[in-house]
Design a protein around this motif. Structure first.
Motif, PDB file in Angstrom:
ATOM      1  N   LEU A   1       1.147  -1.294   0.753  1.00  0.00           N
ATOM      2  CA  LEU A   1      -0.368   0.129   0.253  1.00  0.00           C
ATOM      3  C   LEU A   1       0.867   1.328   0.001  1.00  0.00           C
ATOM      4  O   LEU A   1       1.684   1.092   0.575  1.00  0.00           O
ATOM      5  CB  LEU A   1      -0.456  -0.250   1.433  1.00  0.00           C
ATOM      6  N   GLN A   2       0.698   2.264  -0.616  1.00  0.00           N
ATOM      7  CA  GLN A   2       1.585   3.574  -1.130  1.00  0.00           C
ATOM      8  C   GLN A   2       0.343   4.444   0.295  1.00  0.00           C
ATOM      9  O   GLN A   2      -0.893   4.638  -0.535  1.00  0.00           O
ATOM     10  CB  GLN A   2       1.690   3.576  -2.613  1.00  0.00           C
ATOM     11  N   VAL A   3       0.569   5.600  -0.022  1.00  0.00           N
ATOM     12  CA  VAL A   3      -0.038   7.111  -0.039  1.00  0.00           C
ATOM     13  C   VAL A   3       0.948   8.067  -0.280  1.00  0.00           C
ATOM     14  O   VAL A   3       2.201   8.580   0.248  1.00  0.00           O
ATOM     15  CB  VAL A   3      -0.588   6.905   1.881  1.00  0.00           C
ATOM     16  N   GLU A   4       0.417   9.132  -0.571  1.00  0.00           N
ATOM     17  CA  GLU A   4       1.227   9.943  -0.645  1.00  0.00           C
ATOM     18  C   GLU A   4       0.378  11.569   0.094  1.00  0.00           C
ATOM     19  O   GLU A   4      -1.356  11.517   0.024  1.00  0.00           O
ATOM     20  CB  GLU A   4       1.416  10.664  -2.167  1.00  0.00           C
ATOM     21  N   LEU A   5       1.066  12.642  -0.076  1.00  0.00           N
ATOM     22  CA  LEU A   5       0.439  13.860   0.678  1.00  0.00           C
ATOM     23  C   LEU A   5       1.422  14.930  -0.766  1.00  0.00           C
ATOM     24  O   LEU A   5       2.604  15.214  -0.405  1.00  0.00           O
ATOM     25  CB  LEU A   5       0.936  14.408   1.973  1.00  0.00           C
ATOM     26  N   ASN A   6       0.689  15.836  -1.069  1.00  0.00           N
ATOM     27  CA  ASN A   6       1.292  16.325  -1.939  1.00  0.00           C
ATOM     28  C   ASN A   6       0.732  17.319  -2.450  1.00  0.00           C
ATOM     29  O   ASN A   6      -0.272  17.161  -2.147  1.00  0.00           O
ATOM     30  CB  ASN A   6       1.087  15.107  -4.092  1.00  0.00           C
TER      31      ASN A   6
ATOM     32  N   PHE B   1      -4.245   7.522  -2.269  1.00  0.00           N
ATOM     33  CA  PHE B   1      -3.895   5.809  -1.237  1.00  0.00           C
ATOM     34  C   PHE B   1      -4.889   5.398  -2.566  1.00  0.00           C
ATOM     35  O   PHE B   1      -5.330   4.464  -3.433  1.00  0.00           O
ATOM     36  CB  PHE B   1      -5.311   5.880  -0.595  1.00  0.00           C
ATOM     37  N   LEU B   2      -3.686   4.138  -2.181  1.00  0.00           N
ATOM     38  CA  LEU B   2      -2.710   3.158  -3.671  1.00  0.00           C
ATOM     39  C   LEU B   2      -2.685   1.742  -2.980  1.00  0.00           C
ATOM     40  O   LEU B   2      -1.825   1.504  -1.892  1.00  0.00           O
ATOM     41  CB  LEU B   2      -1.334   3.987  -4.337  1.00  0.00           C
TER      42      LEU B   2
ATOM     43  N   ALA C   1      15.902  -3.902 -10.391  1.00  0.00           N
ATOM     44  CA  ALA C   1      15.317  -3.630 -11.442  1.00  0.00           C
ATOM     45  C   ALA C   1      13.812  -4.151 -11.065  1.00  0.00           C
ATOM     46  O   ALA C   1      13.275  -5.419 -11.018  1.00  0.00           O
ATOM     47  CB  ALA C   1      15.136  -3.173 -12.876  1.00  0.00           C
ATOM     48  N   GLN C   2      12.242  -3.042 -10.561  1.00  0.00           N
ATOM     49  CA  GLN C   2      11.268  -3.827 -10.740  1.00  0.00           C
ATOM     50  C   GLN C   2       9.821  -2.610 -11.806  1.00  0.00           C
ATOM     51  O   GLN C   2      10.175  -1.738 -11.690  1.00  0.00           O
ATOM     52  CB  GLN C   2      10.683  -2.985  -8.939  1.00  0.00           C
ATOM     53  N   VAL C   3       9.129  -3.338 -12.210  1.00  0.00           N
ATOM     54  CA  VAL C   3       7.863  -3.092 -12.579  1.00  0.00           C
ATOM     55  C   VAL C   3       6.855  -2.652 -11.767  1.00  0.00           C
ATOM     56  O   VAL C   3       6.739  -3.633 -11.519  1.00  0.00           O
ATOM     57  CB  VAL C   3       7.867  -3.525 -14.289  1.00  0.00           C
ATOM     58  N   PHE C   4       6.347  -1.816 -12.038  1.00  0.00           N
ATOM     59  CA  PHE C   4       4.723  -1.298 -11.012  1.00  0.00           C
ATOM     60  C   PHE C   4       3.614  -0.762 -11.171  1.00  0.00           C
ATOM     61  O   PHE C   4       4.122  -0.484 -12.340  1.00  0.00           O
ATOM     62  CB  PHE C   4       5.445  -0.816  -8.975  1.00  0.00           C
ATOM     63  N   LEU C   5       3.078  -1.056 -10.639  1.00  0.00           N
ATOM     64  CA  LEU C   5       1.427  -0.591 -11.034  1.00  0.00           C
ATOM     65  C   LEU C   5       1.102   0.092  -9.270  1.00  0.00           C
ATOM     66  O   LEU C   5       0.535  -0.840  -8.595  1.00  0.00           O
ATOM     67  CB  LEU C   5       0.565  -1.607 -11.220  1.00  0.00           C
ATOM     68  N   ASN C   6       0.577   1.584  -9.422  1.00  0.00           N
ATOM     69  CA  ASN C   6      -0.156   1.572  -8.974  1.00  0.00           C
ATOM     70  C   ASN C   6      -1.782   1.769  -9.051  1.00  0.00           C
ATOM     71  O   ASN C   6      -2.044   2.606 -10.441  1.00  0.00           O
ATOM     72  CB  ASN C   6       0.705   3.133  -8.135  1.00  0.00           C
ATOM     73  N   LEU C   7      -2.448   2.289  -8.391  1.00  0.00           N
ATOM     74  CA  LEU C   7      -4.007   2.305  -8.435  1.00  0.00           C
ATOM     75  C   LEU C   7      -4.522   2.287  -7.068  1.00  0.00           C
ATOM     76  O   LEU C   7      -4.970   1.796  -6.475  1.00  0.00           O
ATOM     77  CB  LEU C   7      -4.274   1.095  -9.164  1.00  0.00           C
ATOM     78  N   GLY C   8      -5.910   3.281  -7.449  1.00  0.00           N
ATOM     79  CA  GLY C   8      -6.953   3.784  -5.648  1.00  0.00           C
ATOM     80  C   GLY C   8      -7.510   4.883  -6.238  1.00  0.00           C
ATOM     81  O   GLY C   8      -6.909   5.959  -7.309  1.00  0.00           O
ATOM     82  N   PRO C   9      -8.252   5.168  -4.943  1.00  0.00           N
ATOM     83  CA  PRO C   9      -8.901   6.374  -4.912  1.00  0.00           C
ATOM     84  C   PRO C   9      -7.773   7.714  -4.708  1.00  0.00           C
ATOM     85  O   PRO C   9      -6.901   7.266  -3.692  1.00  0.00           O
ATOM     86  CB  PRO C   9     -10.006   5.863  -4.350  1.00  0.00           C
ATOM     87  N   GLN C  10      -8.116   8.979  -5.173  1.00  0.00           N
ATOM     88  CA  GLN C  10      -7.135  10.090  -4.570  1.00  0.00           C
ATOM     89  C   GLN C  10      -8.485  11.075  -4.121  1.00  0.00           C
ATOM     90  O   GLN C  10      -9.600  11.361  -4.872  1.00  0.00           O
ATOM     91  CB  GLN C  10      -6.822  11.045  -5.386  1.00  0.00           C
ATOM     92  N   ILE C  11      -7.799  11.677  -2.918  1.00  0.00           N
ATOM     93  CA  ILE C  11      -8.772  13.473  -2.911  1.00  0.00           C
ATOM     94  C   ILE C  11      -7.795  14.604  -3.097  1.00  0.00           C
ATOM     95  O   ILE C  11      -6.380  14.047  -2.739  1.00  0.00           O
ATOM     96  CB  ILE C  11      -9.377  12.827  -1.632  1.00  0.00           C
ATOM     97  N   GLY C  12      -8.533  15.179  -2.895  1.00  0.00           N
ATOM     98  CA  GLY C  12      -7.953  16.460  -3.437  1.00  0.00           C
ATOM     99  C   GLY C  12      -8.755  17.574  -2.911  1.00  0.00           C
ATOM    100  O   GLY C  12     -10.438  17.696  -2.310  1.00  0.00           O
ATOM    101  N   PHE C  13      -8.185  18.301  -2.324  1.00  0.00           N
ATOM    102  CA  PHE C  13      -8.703  20.129  -1.138  1.00  0.00           C
ATOM    103  C   PHE C  13      -8.117  21.124  -2.103  1.00  0.00           C
ATOM    104  O   PHE C  13      -6.763  21.117  -1.942  1.00  0.00           O
ATOM    105  CB  PHE C  13      -8.466  19.910   0.266  1.00  0.00           C
ATOM    106  N   LEU C  14      -9.094  21.932  -2.380  1.00  0.00           N
ATOM    107  CA  LEU C  14      -8.335  23.326  -3.195  1.00  0.00           C
ATOM    108  C   LEU C  14      -7.826  24.019  -2.237  1.00  0.00           C
ATOM    109  O   LEU C  14      -8.395  24.597  -1.463  1.00  0.00           O
ATOM    110  CB  LEU C  14      -9.949  23.341  -4.502  1.00  0.00           C
ATOM    111  N   LEU C  15      -6.589  24.762  -3.091  1.00  0.00           N
ATOM    112  CA  LEU C  15      -5.899  25.670  -1.587  1.00  0.00           C
ATOM    113  C   LEU C  15      -6.011  26.607  -2.487  1.00  0.00           C
ATOM    114  O   LEU C  15      -6.422  28.104  -1.502  1.00  0.00           O
ATOM    115  CB  LEU C  15      -4.815  25.143  -1.677  1.00  0.00           C
ATOM    116  N   SER C  16      -5.848  27.486  -4.094  1.00  0.00           N
ATOM    117  CA  SER C  16      -5.949  28.513  -4.273  1.00  0.00           C
ATOM    118  C   SER C  16      -6.903  28.490  -5.624  1.00  0.00           C
ATOM    119  O   SER C  16      -6.408  27.624  -6.328  1.00  0.00           O
ATOM    120  CB  SER C  16      -5.216  29.754  -4.100  1.00  0.00           C
ATOM    121  N   ASP C  17      -6.816  29.793  -6.053  1.00  0.00           N
ATOM    122  CA  ASP C  17      -7.081  29.893  -7.967  1.00  0.00           C
ATOM    123  C   ASP C  17      -7.110  30.636  -8.288  1.00  0.00           C
ATOM    124  O   ASP C  17      -7.096  32.287  -7.658  1.00  0.00           O
ATOM    125  CB  ASP C  17      -8.343  29.631  -7.944  1.00  0.00           C
TER     126      ASP C  17
END
Length: 242
Positions: free
Chosen positions: A87-92, A126-127, A138-154
């Motif tokens: 499992l992999q999670v990111e904060l971007n 969340f992948l 070397a490894q070949v990988f697949l990441n797949l899952g839901p993603q949420i986001g919050f608008l900071l500015s526009d």
């Protein structure tokens, strides 16, 4: 559209059920890694004009380039035959939006006017992480899952338009009504795993937004306004626990 969403959500649910099942019969792993990631976003927006509320024509677009970057945490829990599961999670922080394309009467690109909407999001994917290859190498990988986001500015940047023309284009000056974004992210990549220097990853990812950032009722000018993003990113991870 509702049917497509149901299929996607059902697929994610099945993945969530199958991964724990694999964990019960696979070869146990206990690898936790953290690191950083960064790259480039190529973004467009899926617009559908609500003909009942607007006389506006289709919105043509160029790809809008932005940057993305943040933190990554990954946990590898087992190896099932040749497949490494985790499992992999990111904060971007990610720059998105759209860049409108205008054409002259003879079909050439009209450079006398422009409109760009820049949108910056805090994103959390969340992948499921599935990989094939050697523990070192070397490894070949697949990441797949839901993603949420919050608008900071526009912000918006418009040139070459009169006030009358801008009133016709319903997206000009229109406030973002839904700052919460969600969708499905998936990517393919290559990872180089070293014993002492850490792990280096190159990934191409696609994000399919399911949320509309403008209102989508029958009285609104847009029935659909969702992000579509191609991301090319590099990541560096180092193992905390093996």
């Amino acid at each position: 559209m509702i049917k497509k969403k149901s299929i996607i959500l059902a697929t994610l649910l099945l993945m969530g059920i199958s991964l724990p099942s694999i964990a019960q019969i696979g070869e146990q792993r206990n690898n936790f890694a953290i690191g950083i990631n960064g790259g480039v976003n190529l973004n467009t927006v899926s617009f559908e004009i609500n003909n009942a509320a607007s006389s506006q024509s289709k919105i043509k677009q160029n790809m809008l380039m932005g940057i993305t970057g943040g933190l990554t945490a990954r946990y590898i829990s087992e190896k099932y035959f040749a497949m490494i599961c985790g499992l992999q999670v990111e904060l971007n922080i990610a720059q998105k939006g759209w860049d409108e394309l205008y054409e002259t009467a003879d079909g050439q690109k009209d450079l006398s006017r422009s409109y760009v909407r820049n949108m910056t999001y805090l994103e959390i994917p969340f992948l499921a992480h599935l990989a094939f290859g050697k523990d070192r190498g070397a490894q070949v990988f697949l990441n797949l899952g839901p993603q949420i986001g919050f608008l900071l500015s526009d912000s918006e940047d418009a040139e070459g338009w009169t006030n009358e023309q801008m009133n016709i284009q319903k997206e000009y000056g229109k406030k973002i009504e839904n700052k919460f974004d969600y969708g499905i992210a998936g990517g393919l990549g290559l990872e180089i795993r070293t014993k002492k220097a850490g792990n280096f990853l190159l990934e191409g990812r696609y994000y399919f937004g399911l949320a509309d950032f403008f209102g989508n009722t029958k009285k609104d000018p847009f029935a659909r306004s969702a992000n579509r993003t191609i991301t090319i990113k590099l990541s560096y991870l180092f193992d905390l626990k093996k």
